[in-house]
Design a protein around this motif. Structure first.
Motif, mmCIF file in Angstrom:
data_model
loop_
_atom_site.group_PDB
_atom_site.id
_atom_site.type_symbol
_atom_site.label_atom_id
_atom_site.label_comp_id
_atom_site.label_asym_id
_atom_site.label_seq_id
_atom_site.Cartn_x
_atom_site.Cartn_y
_atom_site.Cartn_z
ATOM 1 N N LEU A 198 0.826 -1.203 0.000
ATOM 2 C CA LEU A 198 0.000 0.000 0.000
ATOM 3 C C LEU A 198 0.866 1.260 0.000
ATOM 4 C CD1 LEU A 198 -2.845 -1.013 2.487
ATOM 5 C CD2 LEU A 198 -3.037 -0.699 0.016
ATOM 6 N N LYS A 199 1.940 1.230 0.789
ATOM 7 C CA LYS A 199 2.855 2.379 0.803
ATOM 8 C C LYS A 199 3.492 2.579 -0.570
ATOM 9 C CE LYS A 199 4.087 1.973 5.696
ATOM 10 N NZ LYS A 199 5.180 1.694 6.661
ATOM 11 N N PHE A 200 3.881 1.476 -1.211
ATOM 12 C CA PHE A 200 4.490 1.570 -2.528
ATOM 13 C C PHE A 200 3.508 2.147 -3.544
ATOM 14 C CE2 PHE A 200 5.141 -0.365 -6.716
ATOM 15 C CZ PHE A 200 6.420 0.091 -6.997
ATOM 16 N N MET A 201 2.248 1.677 -3.508
ATOM 17 C CA MET A 201 1.242 2.190 -4.443
ATOM 18 C C MET A 201 0.969 3.666 -4.207
ATOM 19 S SD MET A 201 0.508 -0.228 -6.490
ATOM 20 C CE MET A 201 -0.960 0.450 -7.251
ATOM 21 N N PHE A 202 0.949 4.077 -2.934
ATOM 22 C CA PHE A 202 0.707 5.487 -2.620
ATOM 23 C C PHE A 202 1.845 6.358 -3.137
ATOM 24 C CE2 PHE A 202 1.454 9.038 0.335
ATOM 25 C CZ PHE A 202 0.282 9.757 0.125
ATOM 26 N N LEU A 203 3.090 5.930 -2.870
ATOM 27 C CA LEU A 203 4.239 6.723 -3.336
ATOM 28 C C LEU A 203 4.333 6.732 -4.855
ATOM 29 C CD1 LEU A 203 6.951 5.652 -0.732
ATOM 30 C CD2 LEU A 203 5.724 7.820 -0.860
ATOM 31 N N THR A 204 3.994 5.609 -5.483
ATOM 32 C CA THR A 204 4.014 5.552 -6.941
ATOM 33 C C THR A 204 3.005 6.524 -7.537
ATOM 34 O OG1 THR A 204 4.692 3.231 -6.894
ATOM 35 C CG2 THR A 204 3.749 4.050 -8.946
ATOM 36 N N THR A 205 1.808 6.549 -6.953
ATOM 37 C CA THR A 205 0.781 7.487 -7.429
ATOM 38 C C THR A 205 1.213 8.923 -7.193
ATOM 39 O OG1 THR A 205 -0.911 5.838 -6.912
ATOM 40 C CG2 THR A 205 -1.651 8.103 -7.245
ATOM 41 N N LEU A 206 1.823 9.158 -6.030
ATOM 42 C CA LEU A 206 2.272 10.508 -5.695
ATOM 43 C C LEU A 206 3.345 10.992 -6.670
ATOM 44 C CD1 LEU A 206 1.496 12.483 -3.409
ATOM 45 C CD2 LEU A 206 3.534 11.737 -2.198
ATOM 46 N N MET A 207 4.236 10.111 -7.050
ATOM 47 C CA MET A 207 5.313 10.474 -7.968
ATOM 48 C C MET A 207 4.859 10.534 -9.420
ATOM 49 S SD MET A 207 8.012 11.105 -6.249
ATOM 50 C CE MET A 207 9.202 11.104 -7.593
ATOM 51 N N ALA A 208 3.753 9.843 -9.725
ATOM 52 C CA ALA A 208 3.293 9.794 -11.119
ATOM 53 C C ALA A 208 2.846 11.164 -11.611
ATOM 54 C CB ALA A 208 2.156 8.788 -11.252
ATOM 55 N N VAL A 209 2.245 11.958 -10.730
ATOM 56 C CA VAL A 209 1.727 13.266 -11.153
ATOM 57 C C VAL A 209 2.851 14.201 -11.590
ATOM 58 C CG1 VAL A 209 0.425 15.300 -10.416
ATOM 59 C CG2 VAL A 209 -0.321 13.014 -9.713
ATOM 60 N N PRO A 210 3.875 14.474 -10.751
ATOM 61 C CA PRO A 210 4.951 15.355 -11.227
ATOM 62 C C PRO A 210 5.745 14.763 -12.394
ATOM 63 C CG PRO A 210 5.526 14.392 -9.104
ATOM 64 C CD PRO A 210 4.092 14.081 -9.346
ATOM 65 N N MET A 211 5.888 13.435 -12.434
ATOM 66 C CA MET A 211 6.604 12.820 -13.540
ATOM 67 C C MET A 211 5.845 12.996 -14.851
ATOM 68 S SD MET A 211 9.499 11.664 -12.525
ATOM 69 C CE MET A 211 9.945 10.567 -13.859
ATOM 70 N N LEU A 212 4.522 12.875 -14.790
ATOM 71 C CA LEU A 212 3.717 13.083 -15.991
ATOM 72 C C LEU A 212 3.800 14.527 -16.455
ATOM 73 C CD1 LEU A 212 1.702 11.854 -18.000
ATOM 74 C CD2 LEU A 212 -0.134 12.495 -16.426
ATOM 75 N N TYR A 213 3.747 15.464 -15.509
ATOM 76 C CA TYR A 213 3.861 16.876 -15.869
ATOM 77 C C TYR A 213 5.236 17.170 -16.470
ATOM 78 C CZ TYR A 213 4.464 21.894 -15.359
ATOM 79 O OH TYR A 213 4.728 23.217 -15.608
ATOM 80 N N TRP A 214 6.285 16.613 -15.844
ATOM 81 C CA TRP A 214 7.643 16.841 -16.344
ATOM 82 C C TRP A 214 7.816 16.266 -17.743
ATOM 83 C CZ3 TRP A 214 11.622 13.601 -17.860
ATOM 84 C CH2 TRP A 214 12.880 14.200 -18.015
ATOM 85 N N LYS A 215 7.245 15.105 -17.980
ATOM 86 C CA LYS A 215 7.341 14.491 -19.313
ATOM 87 C C LYS A 215 6.680 15.370 -20.368
ATOM 88 C CE LYS A 215 5.668 10.521 -21.963
ATOM 89 N NZ LYS A 215 4.831 11.336 -22.841
#
Length: 233
Positions: A198-215
């Motif tokens: 659950l922690k991994f999924m939460f951090l992955t989701t949290l990081m996905a937003v800035p990574m998508l914006y940066w891409k």
């Protein structure tokens, strides 16, 4: 019809039931069956305190060594030691059980169809064979076992032990608790693994937003760039 064991969901594996199930395993099952994948430390903060488990382990003599003289020696058990085996090897196990080999119970819940329901049904399913069915000497009738004849006699009987918490030691209660314990033993790190997931999924989701914006920001100019050719005369 298969007897239903009404406690199978993982979140219903309560510490009290696991504790009682361990008592049943020690008093009844450990005489023949091993738990090769479980160490005393696995029991800490699950159903027992660290002090209780240390005292429990210290009551067992464990072979260790070699020492400086090259000889094996016995010492009191520690938290890191595995639960003791009832027999030193398979040949000894078969010799003491009329040729039958008592299986290791570490993964038995996951290794059998219907998992907990099968174990509970097997432990509570002993009965007299119906008319027309003959069970040879040394075997016992149990419709939940493949073939209907099992080498293990009925082990669970009312009052075979007294629970620490005062719960009634009926056959169904004994079977329920030991099945709960074996379900936990099959995957003792289940809850920790789920929390980590659950922690991994939460951090992955949290990081996905800035990574998508940066891409999008980084590659936007590249994707919209047009290459033109100028013809020189």
């Amino acid at each position: 019809m298969r007897t239903r064991c009404q406690f199978c969901p993982r979140h219903l594996l309560t510490p009290r039931s696991i504790r009682r199930g361990f008592q049943v395993y020690q008093a009844v099952c450990a005489n023949c069956h091993s738990l090769n994948f479980i160490a005393y430390r696995n029991l800490v903060d699950v159903a027992f305190t660290e002090e209780e488990v240390k005292a429990m382990a210290a009551d067992v003599d464990v072979e260790d060594g070699p020492n400086e003289e090259g000889e094996m020696f016995s010492r009191p058990g520690k938290l890191t030691d595995k639960l003791p085996r009832p027999y030193p090897n398979e040949n000894a196990a078969r010799a003491n059980n009329n040729g039958a080999y008592p299986v290791d119970l570490s993964l038995v819940v996951k290794a059998r169809p219907h998992a907990e329901d099968y174990i509970f049904s097997l432990l509570t399913g002993y009965r007299e064979p119906p008319v027309g069915i003959t069970v040879r000497e040394g075997l016992y009738y149990n419709p939940y076992f493949a073939g209907g004849a099992i080498a293990m006699p009925q082990q669970l009987r009312p009052g075979v032990l007294t629970f620490d918490d005062g719960a009634e030691a009926s056959i169904s209660q004994l079977a329920k608790d030991v099945t709960t314990f074996l379900s936990w033993a099959a995957e003792p790190t289940h809850d920790e693994r789920k929390r980590l997931g659950l922690k991994f999924m939460f951090l992955t989701t949290l990081m996905a937003v800035p990574m998508l914006y940066w891409k999008k920001h980084k590659w936007a100019t590249v994707k919209t760039r047009k290459i033109g050719f100028i013809k020189h005369e």
